[in-house]
Write an enzyme that holds these catalytic residues in place. Structure first.
Site, PDB file in Angstrom:
ATOM      1  N   SER A   1     -27.898  52.074  71.367  1.00 10.97           N
ATOM      2  CA  SER A   1     -28.650  51.431  70.301  1.00 10.97           C
ATOM      3  C   SER A   1     -27.796  50.310  69.741  1.00 10.97           C
ATOM      4  CB  SER A   1     -28.942  52.444  69.192  1.00 10.97           C
ATOM      5  OG  SER A   1     -29.236  51.759  67.991  1.00 10.97           O
TER       6      SER A   1
ATOM      7  N   SER B   1     -39.935  56.162  64.435  1.00 13.73           N
ATOM      8  CA  SER B   1     -39.853  57.210  65.471  1.00 13.73           C
ATOM      9  C   SER B   1     -40.950  57.023  66.508  1.00 13.73           C
ATOM     10  CB  SER B   1     -40.044  58.608  64.864  1.00 13.73           C
ATOM     11  OG  SER B   1     -39.262  58.762  63.730  1.00 13.73           O
TER      12      SER B   1
ATOM     13  N   GLU C   1     -41.926  64.580  69.806  1.00 13.61           N
ATOM     14  CA  GLU C   1     -41.464  64.750  68.427  1.00 13.61           C
ATOM     15  C   GLU C   1     -41.587  66.216  67.988  1.00 13.61           C
ATOM     16  OE1 GLU C   1     -42.206  61.292  66.288  1.00 13.61           O
ATOM     17  OE2 GLU C   1     -41.719  62.168  64.342  1.00 13.61           O
TER      18      GLU C   1
ATOM     19  N   ASP D   1     -49.268  58.329  63.855  1.00 14.19           N
ATOM     20  CA  ASP D   1     -48.300  57.249  64.060  1.00 14.19           C
ATOM     21  C   ASP D   1     -48.293  56.761  65.508  1.00 14.19           C
ATOM     22  OD1 ASP D   1     -47.758  57.847  61.456  1.00 14.19           O
ATOM     23  OD2 ASP D   1     -45.837  58.822  61.836  1.00 14.19           O
TER      24      ASP D   1
ATOM     25  N   ALA E   1     -37.857  54.430  56.885  1.00 18.39           N
ATOM     26  CA  ALA E   1     -38.553  53.765  55.785  1.00 18.39           C
ATOM     27  C   ALA E   1     -40.020  54.167  55.727  1.00 18.39           C
ATOM     28  CB  ALA E   1     -38.428  52.242  55.936  1.00 18.39           C
TER      29      ALA E   1
HETATM   30  C1  GLA Z   1     -45.710  61.200  59.096  1.00 20.91           C
HETATM   31  C2  GLA Z   1     -46.260  61.913  60.340  1.00 20.91           C
HETATM   32  C3  GLA Z   1     -47.746  61.624  60.533  1.00 20.91           C
HETATM   33  C4  GLA Z   1     -48.535  61.886  59.259  1.00 20.91           C
HETATM   34  C5  GLA Z   1     -47.862  61.205  58.073  1.00 20.91           C
HETATM   35  C6  GLA Z   1     -48.526  61.557  56.774  1.00 20.91           C
HETATM   36  O1  GLA Z   1     -45.726  59.820  59.277  1.00 20.91           O
HETATM   37  O2  GLA Z   1     -45.559  61.496  61.489  1.00 20.91           O
HETATM   38  O3  GLA Z   1     -48.250  62.394  61.604  1.00 20.91           O
HETATM   39  O4  GLA Z   1     -48.706  63.247  59.042  1.00 20.91           O
HETATM   40  O5  GLA Z   1     -46.488  61.553  57.958  1.00 20.91           O
HETATM   41  O6  GLA Z   1     -49.801  61.032  56.729  1.00 20.91           O
END
Ligand code: GLA
Length: 467
Positions: A68, A132, A189, A201, A127
């Site tokens: 990294s 991730s 994850e 995400d 942040a």
């Molecule tokens: C993190 C998790 C998501 C979601 C959000 C809250 O970003 O990775 O899957 O649960 O929190 O909305």
């Protein structure tokens, strides 16, 4: 220097050769729909123009090595991990996200070759902007592209150690579509990093599109690209990064998720998606739900309604409900779900007081960032007001910056096909995916796009970074 040049130069410096390709995945800001994704609910994120980029080159063996640029150049080279060294209980630290992808893809039967890989980013980590998921997506695209080349040569005959990893009967890597890749990222994850996240995400960073928010039904995985272009509305989308590092693995995130599952079980439904506020109130009234579990569940139920409200507002162009819905979301996350923190509350309150039309915490919470939708002319004033409020409260300075709504993950530079192997069938770009998205949504996306907001790409709004 562009991210592409920076990551290529850093790869050459560390690995001593050129990468076969470079892949980029953006971060995300979730407009609304927080902690609903692991309750089969609705979410509305956007991909942003801050990214993680990965340069990678095949190795001649089956090893996996990742650098990294956040670790100083010139230090000891990271270890080369064999396939048996990576996976649940073995991969640790930030590399677990990258190794986790390799482990999941191999576990799913893809001929993932040995690779050297370097990660670089202009997306802050920790942040709450999905660094991730961006890392998982960029690595996932890199590995599937590189594995596609290997698979093209036939299972068992791929380049170098890919053959040894491959075994028989492997699916060609390129057949993994973006939803499949998002699910692989979530699995990495959940199973390798140990963070029980939902799917929002990974879907946002892989399926997001410039000028659009991604309306996702996490139960059916149906998606709709809803036109959303802040610049066309005279608005700037600001990220208010509190710089309070949120670490969701091992945090109360898992405890919140368990509370939701408990509530669903008490109510006899598969997920909180299936209950109404009246169901919850009845269960609280006859003491089937304790007070805290009731509040956790109430957040989820009311948040799902707020997502639908904002989606309707974006579809119709009547944005009046957006500010109140975001305010309601923040209050609910603060009071019912209890995942906000003092810095997030101050960021949201000071942004609204200085002219933001809507603001709320975004992402998992416990630190991280808030978002603010701000009239372009007020962006600088809002950034100053948030910084001043932090100083008044004795908090370390926040980082406030504008983001543009951007495309999902993509390949930035093509891998050279290994000699003798056919070129990889590329993983489709998000634009190509939109066809299937539209099909899944019975053509609503295209119709909506024609009817509503203009679709030109958001220009980078005013710079308000105050580092
Ligand atoms: C993190 C998790 C998501 C979601 C959000 C809250 O970003 O990775 O899957 O649960 O929190 O909305």
């Amino acid at each position: 220097m562009t991210l592409l040049h920076a990551v290529t130069a850093a790869f050459v410096e560390r690995a001593g050769r050129r990468p076969d390709g470079v892949w980029r995945a953006p971060g995300r800001v979730n407009l609304i729909g927080e902690h609903t994704d692991y309750n089969d609910g609705f979410v509305l994120p956007v991909a942003i123009d801050r990214s993680v980029v990965v340069a990678a080159a095949r190795r001649t063996d089956d090893g996996f090595r990742c650098w990294s640029t956040r670790s100083a150049a010139g230090g000891p080279a990271p270890p080369v991990h064999r396939p048996s060294d990576i996976g649940p209980g073995r991969s640790t630290g930030w590399a677990a996200y990258a190794e986790g992808m390799a482990w999941v893809l191999r576990d799913q039967g893809l001929a993932v070759p040995g690779v050297d890989l370097l990660v670089h980013a202009d997306l802050p980590a920790g942040a709450g902007l999905s660094s991730s998921a961006a890392l998982e997506a960029a690595v996932g695209l890199a590995l599937t592209d590189l594995a596609g080349a290997g698979a093209g040569a036939g299972a068992g005959a791929g380049a170098g150690g890919a053959a040894a990893v491959a075994g028989a009967g492997l699916a060609p890597a390129a057949r993994l579509d973006r939803v499949g890749l998002a699910l692989a990222g979530q699995r990495a994850e959940n199973e390798v990093v140990g963070m029980p996240c939902g799917i929002m995400d990974q879907m946002a960073v892989l399926l997001g599109r410039a000028g659009h928010a991604l309306f996702l039904d996490t139960r059916s995985q149906h998606t709709e690209l809803v036109p959303f272009d802040p610049a066309a509305l005279g608005l700037t989308l600001l990220v208010l990064d509190t710089r309070v590092k949120h670490t969701l693995a091992g945090s109360p995130y898992a405890e919140r998720r368990r509370a939701c599952e408990r509530a669903a079980e008490v109510l006899g439904v598969p997920a909180l998606r299936d209950v109404t506020l009246a169901d919850l109130e009845a269960a609280a009234a006859d003491a089937r739900l304790d007070e805290v579990t009731f509040r956790r569940a109430r957040h989820v139920v009311t948040e799902n309604d707020r997502v639908l409200e904002v989606v309707t507002a974006l579809r119709t162009g009547d944005l009046d409900p957006v500010g109140p819905a975001m305010a309601g979301s923040h209050r609910s996350l603060r009071d019912d779900y209890e995942v906000s923190c003092a810095e997030l509350d101050v960021a949201v309150e000071s942004a609204v007081a200085a002219g933001a039309v809507a603001a709320r915490m975004t992402g998992g919470g416990f630190g991280g960032s808030a978002l603010a939708l701000v009239p372009v002319a007020a962006a600088g004033a809002v950034a100053s007001a948030v910084a001043d409020a932090f100083a008044r409260n004795g908090f370390a300075p926040p980082s406030v910056f504008a983001v543009a709504v951007s495309d999902g993950a993509t390949r930035l530079a093509c891998p050279a096909p290994p000699s003798g192997a056919s070129a990889a069938e590329p993983v489709p770009r998000p634009d190509a995916i939109s066809g299937s998205t539209e099909r899944r949504n019975h053509g609503r996306t295209r119709a909506a796009a024609g009817r509503h907001l203009p679709l030109h790409r958001a220009a980078q709004p005013v710079a308000v970074e105050r580092r």
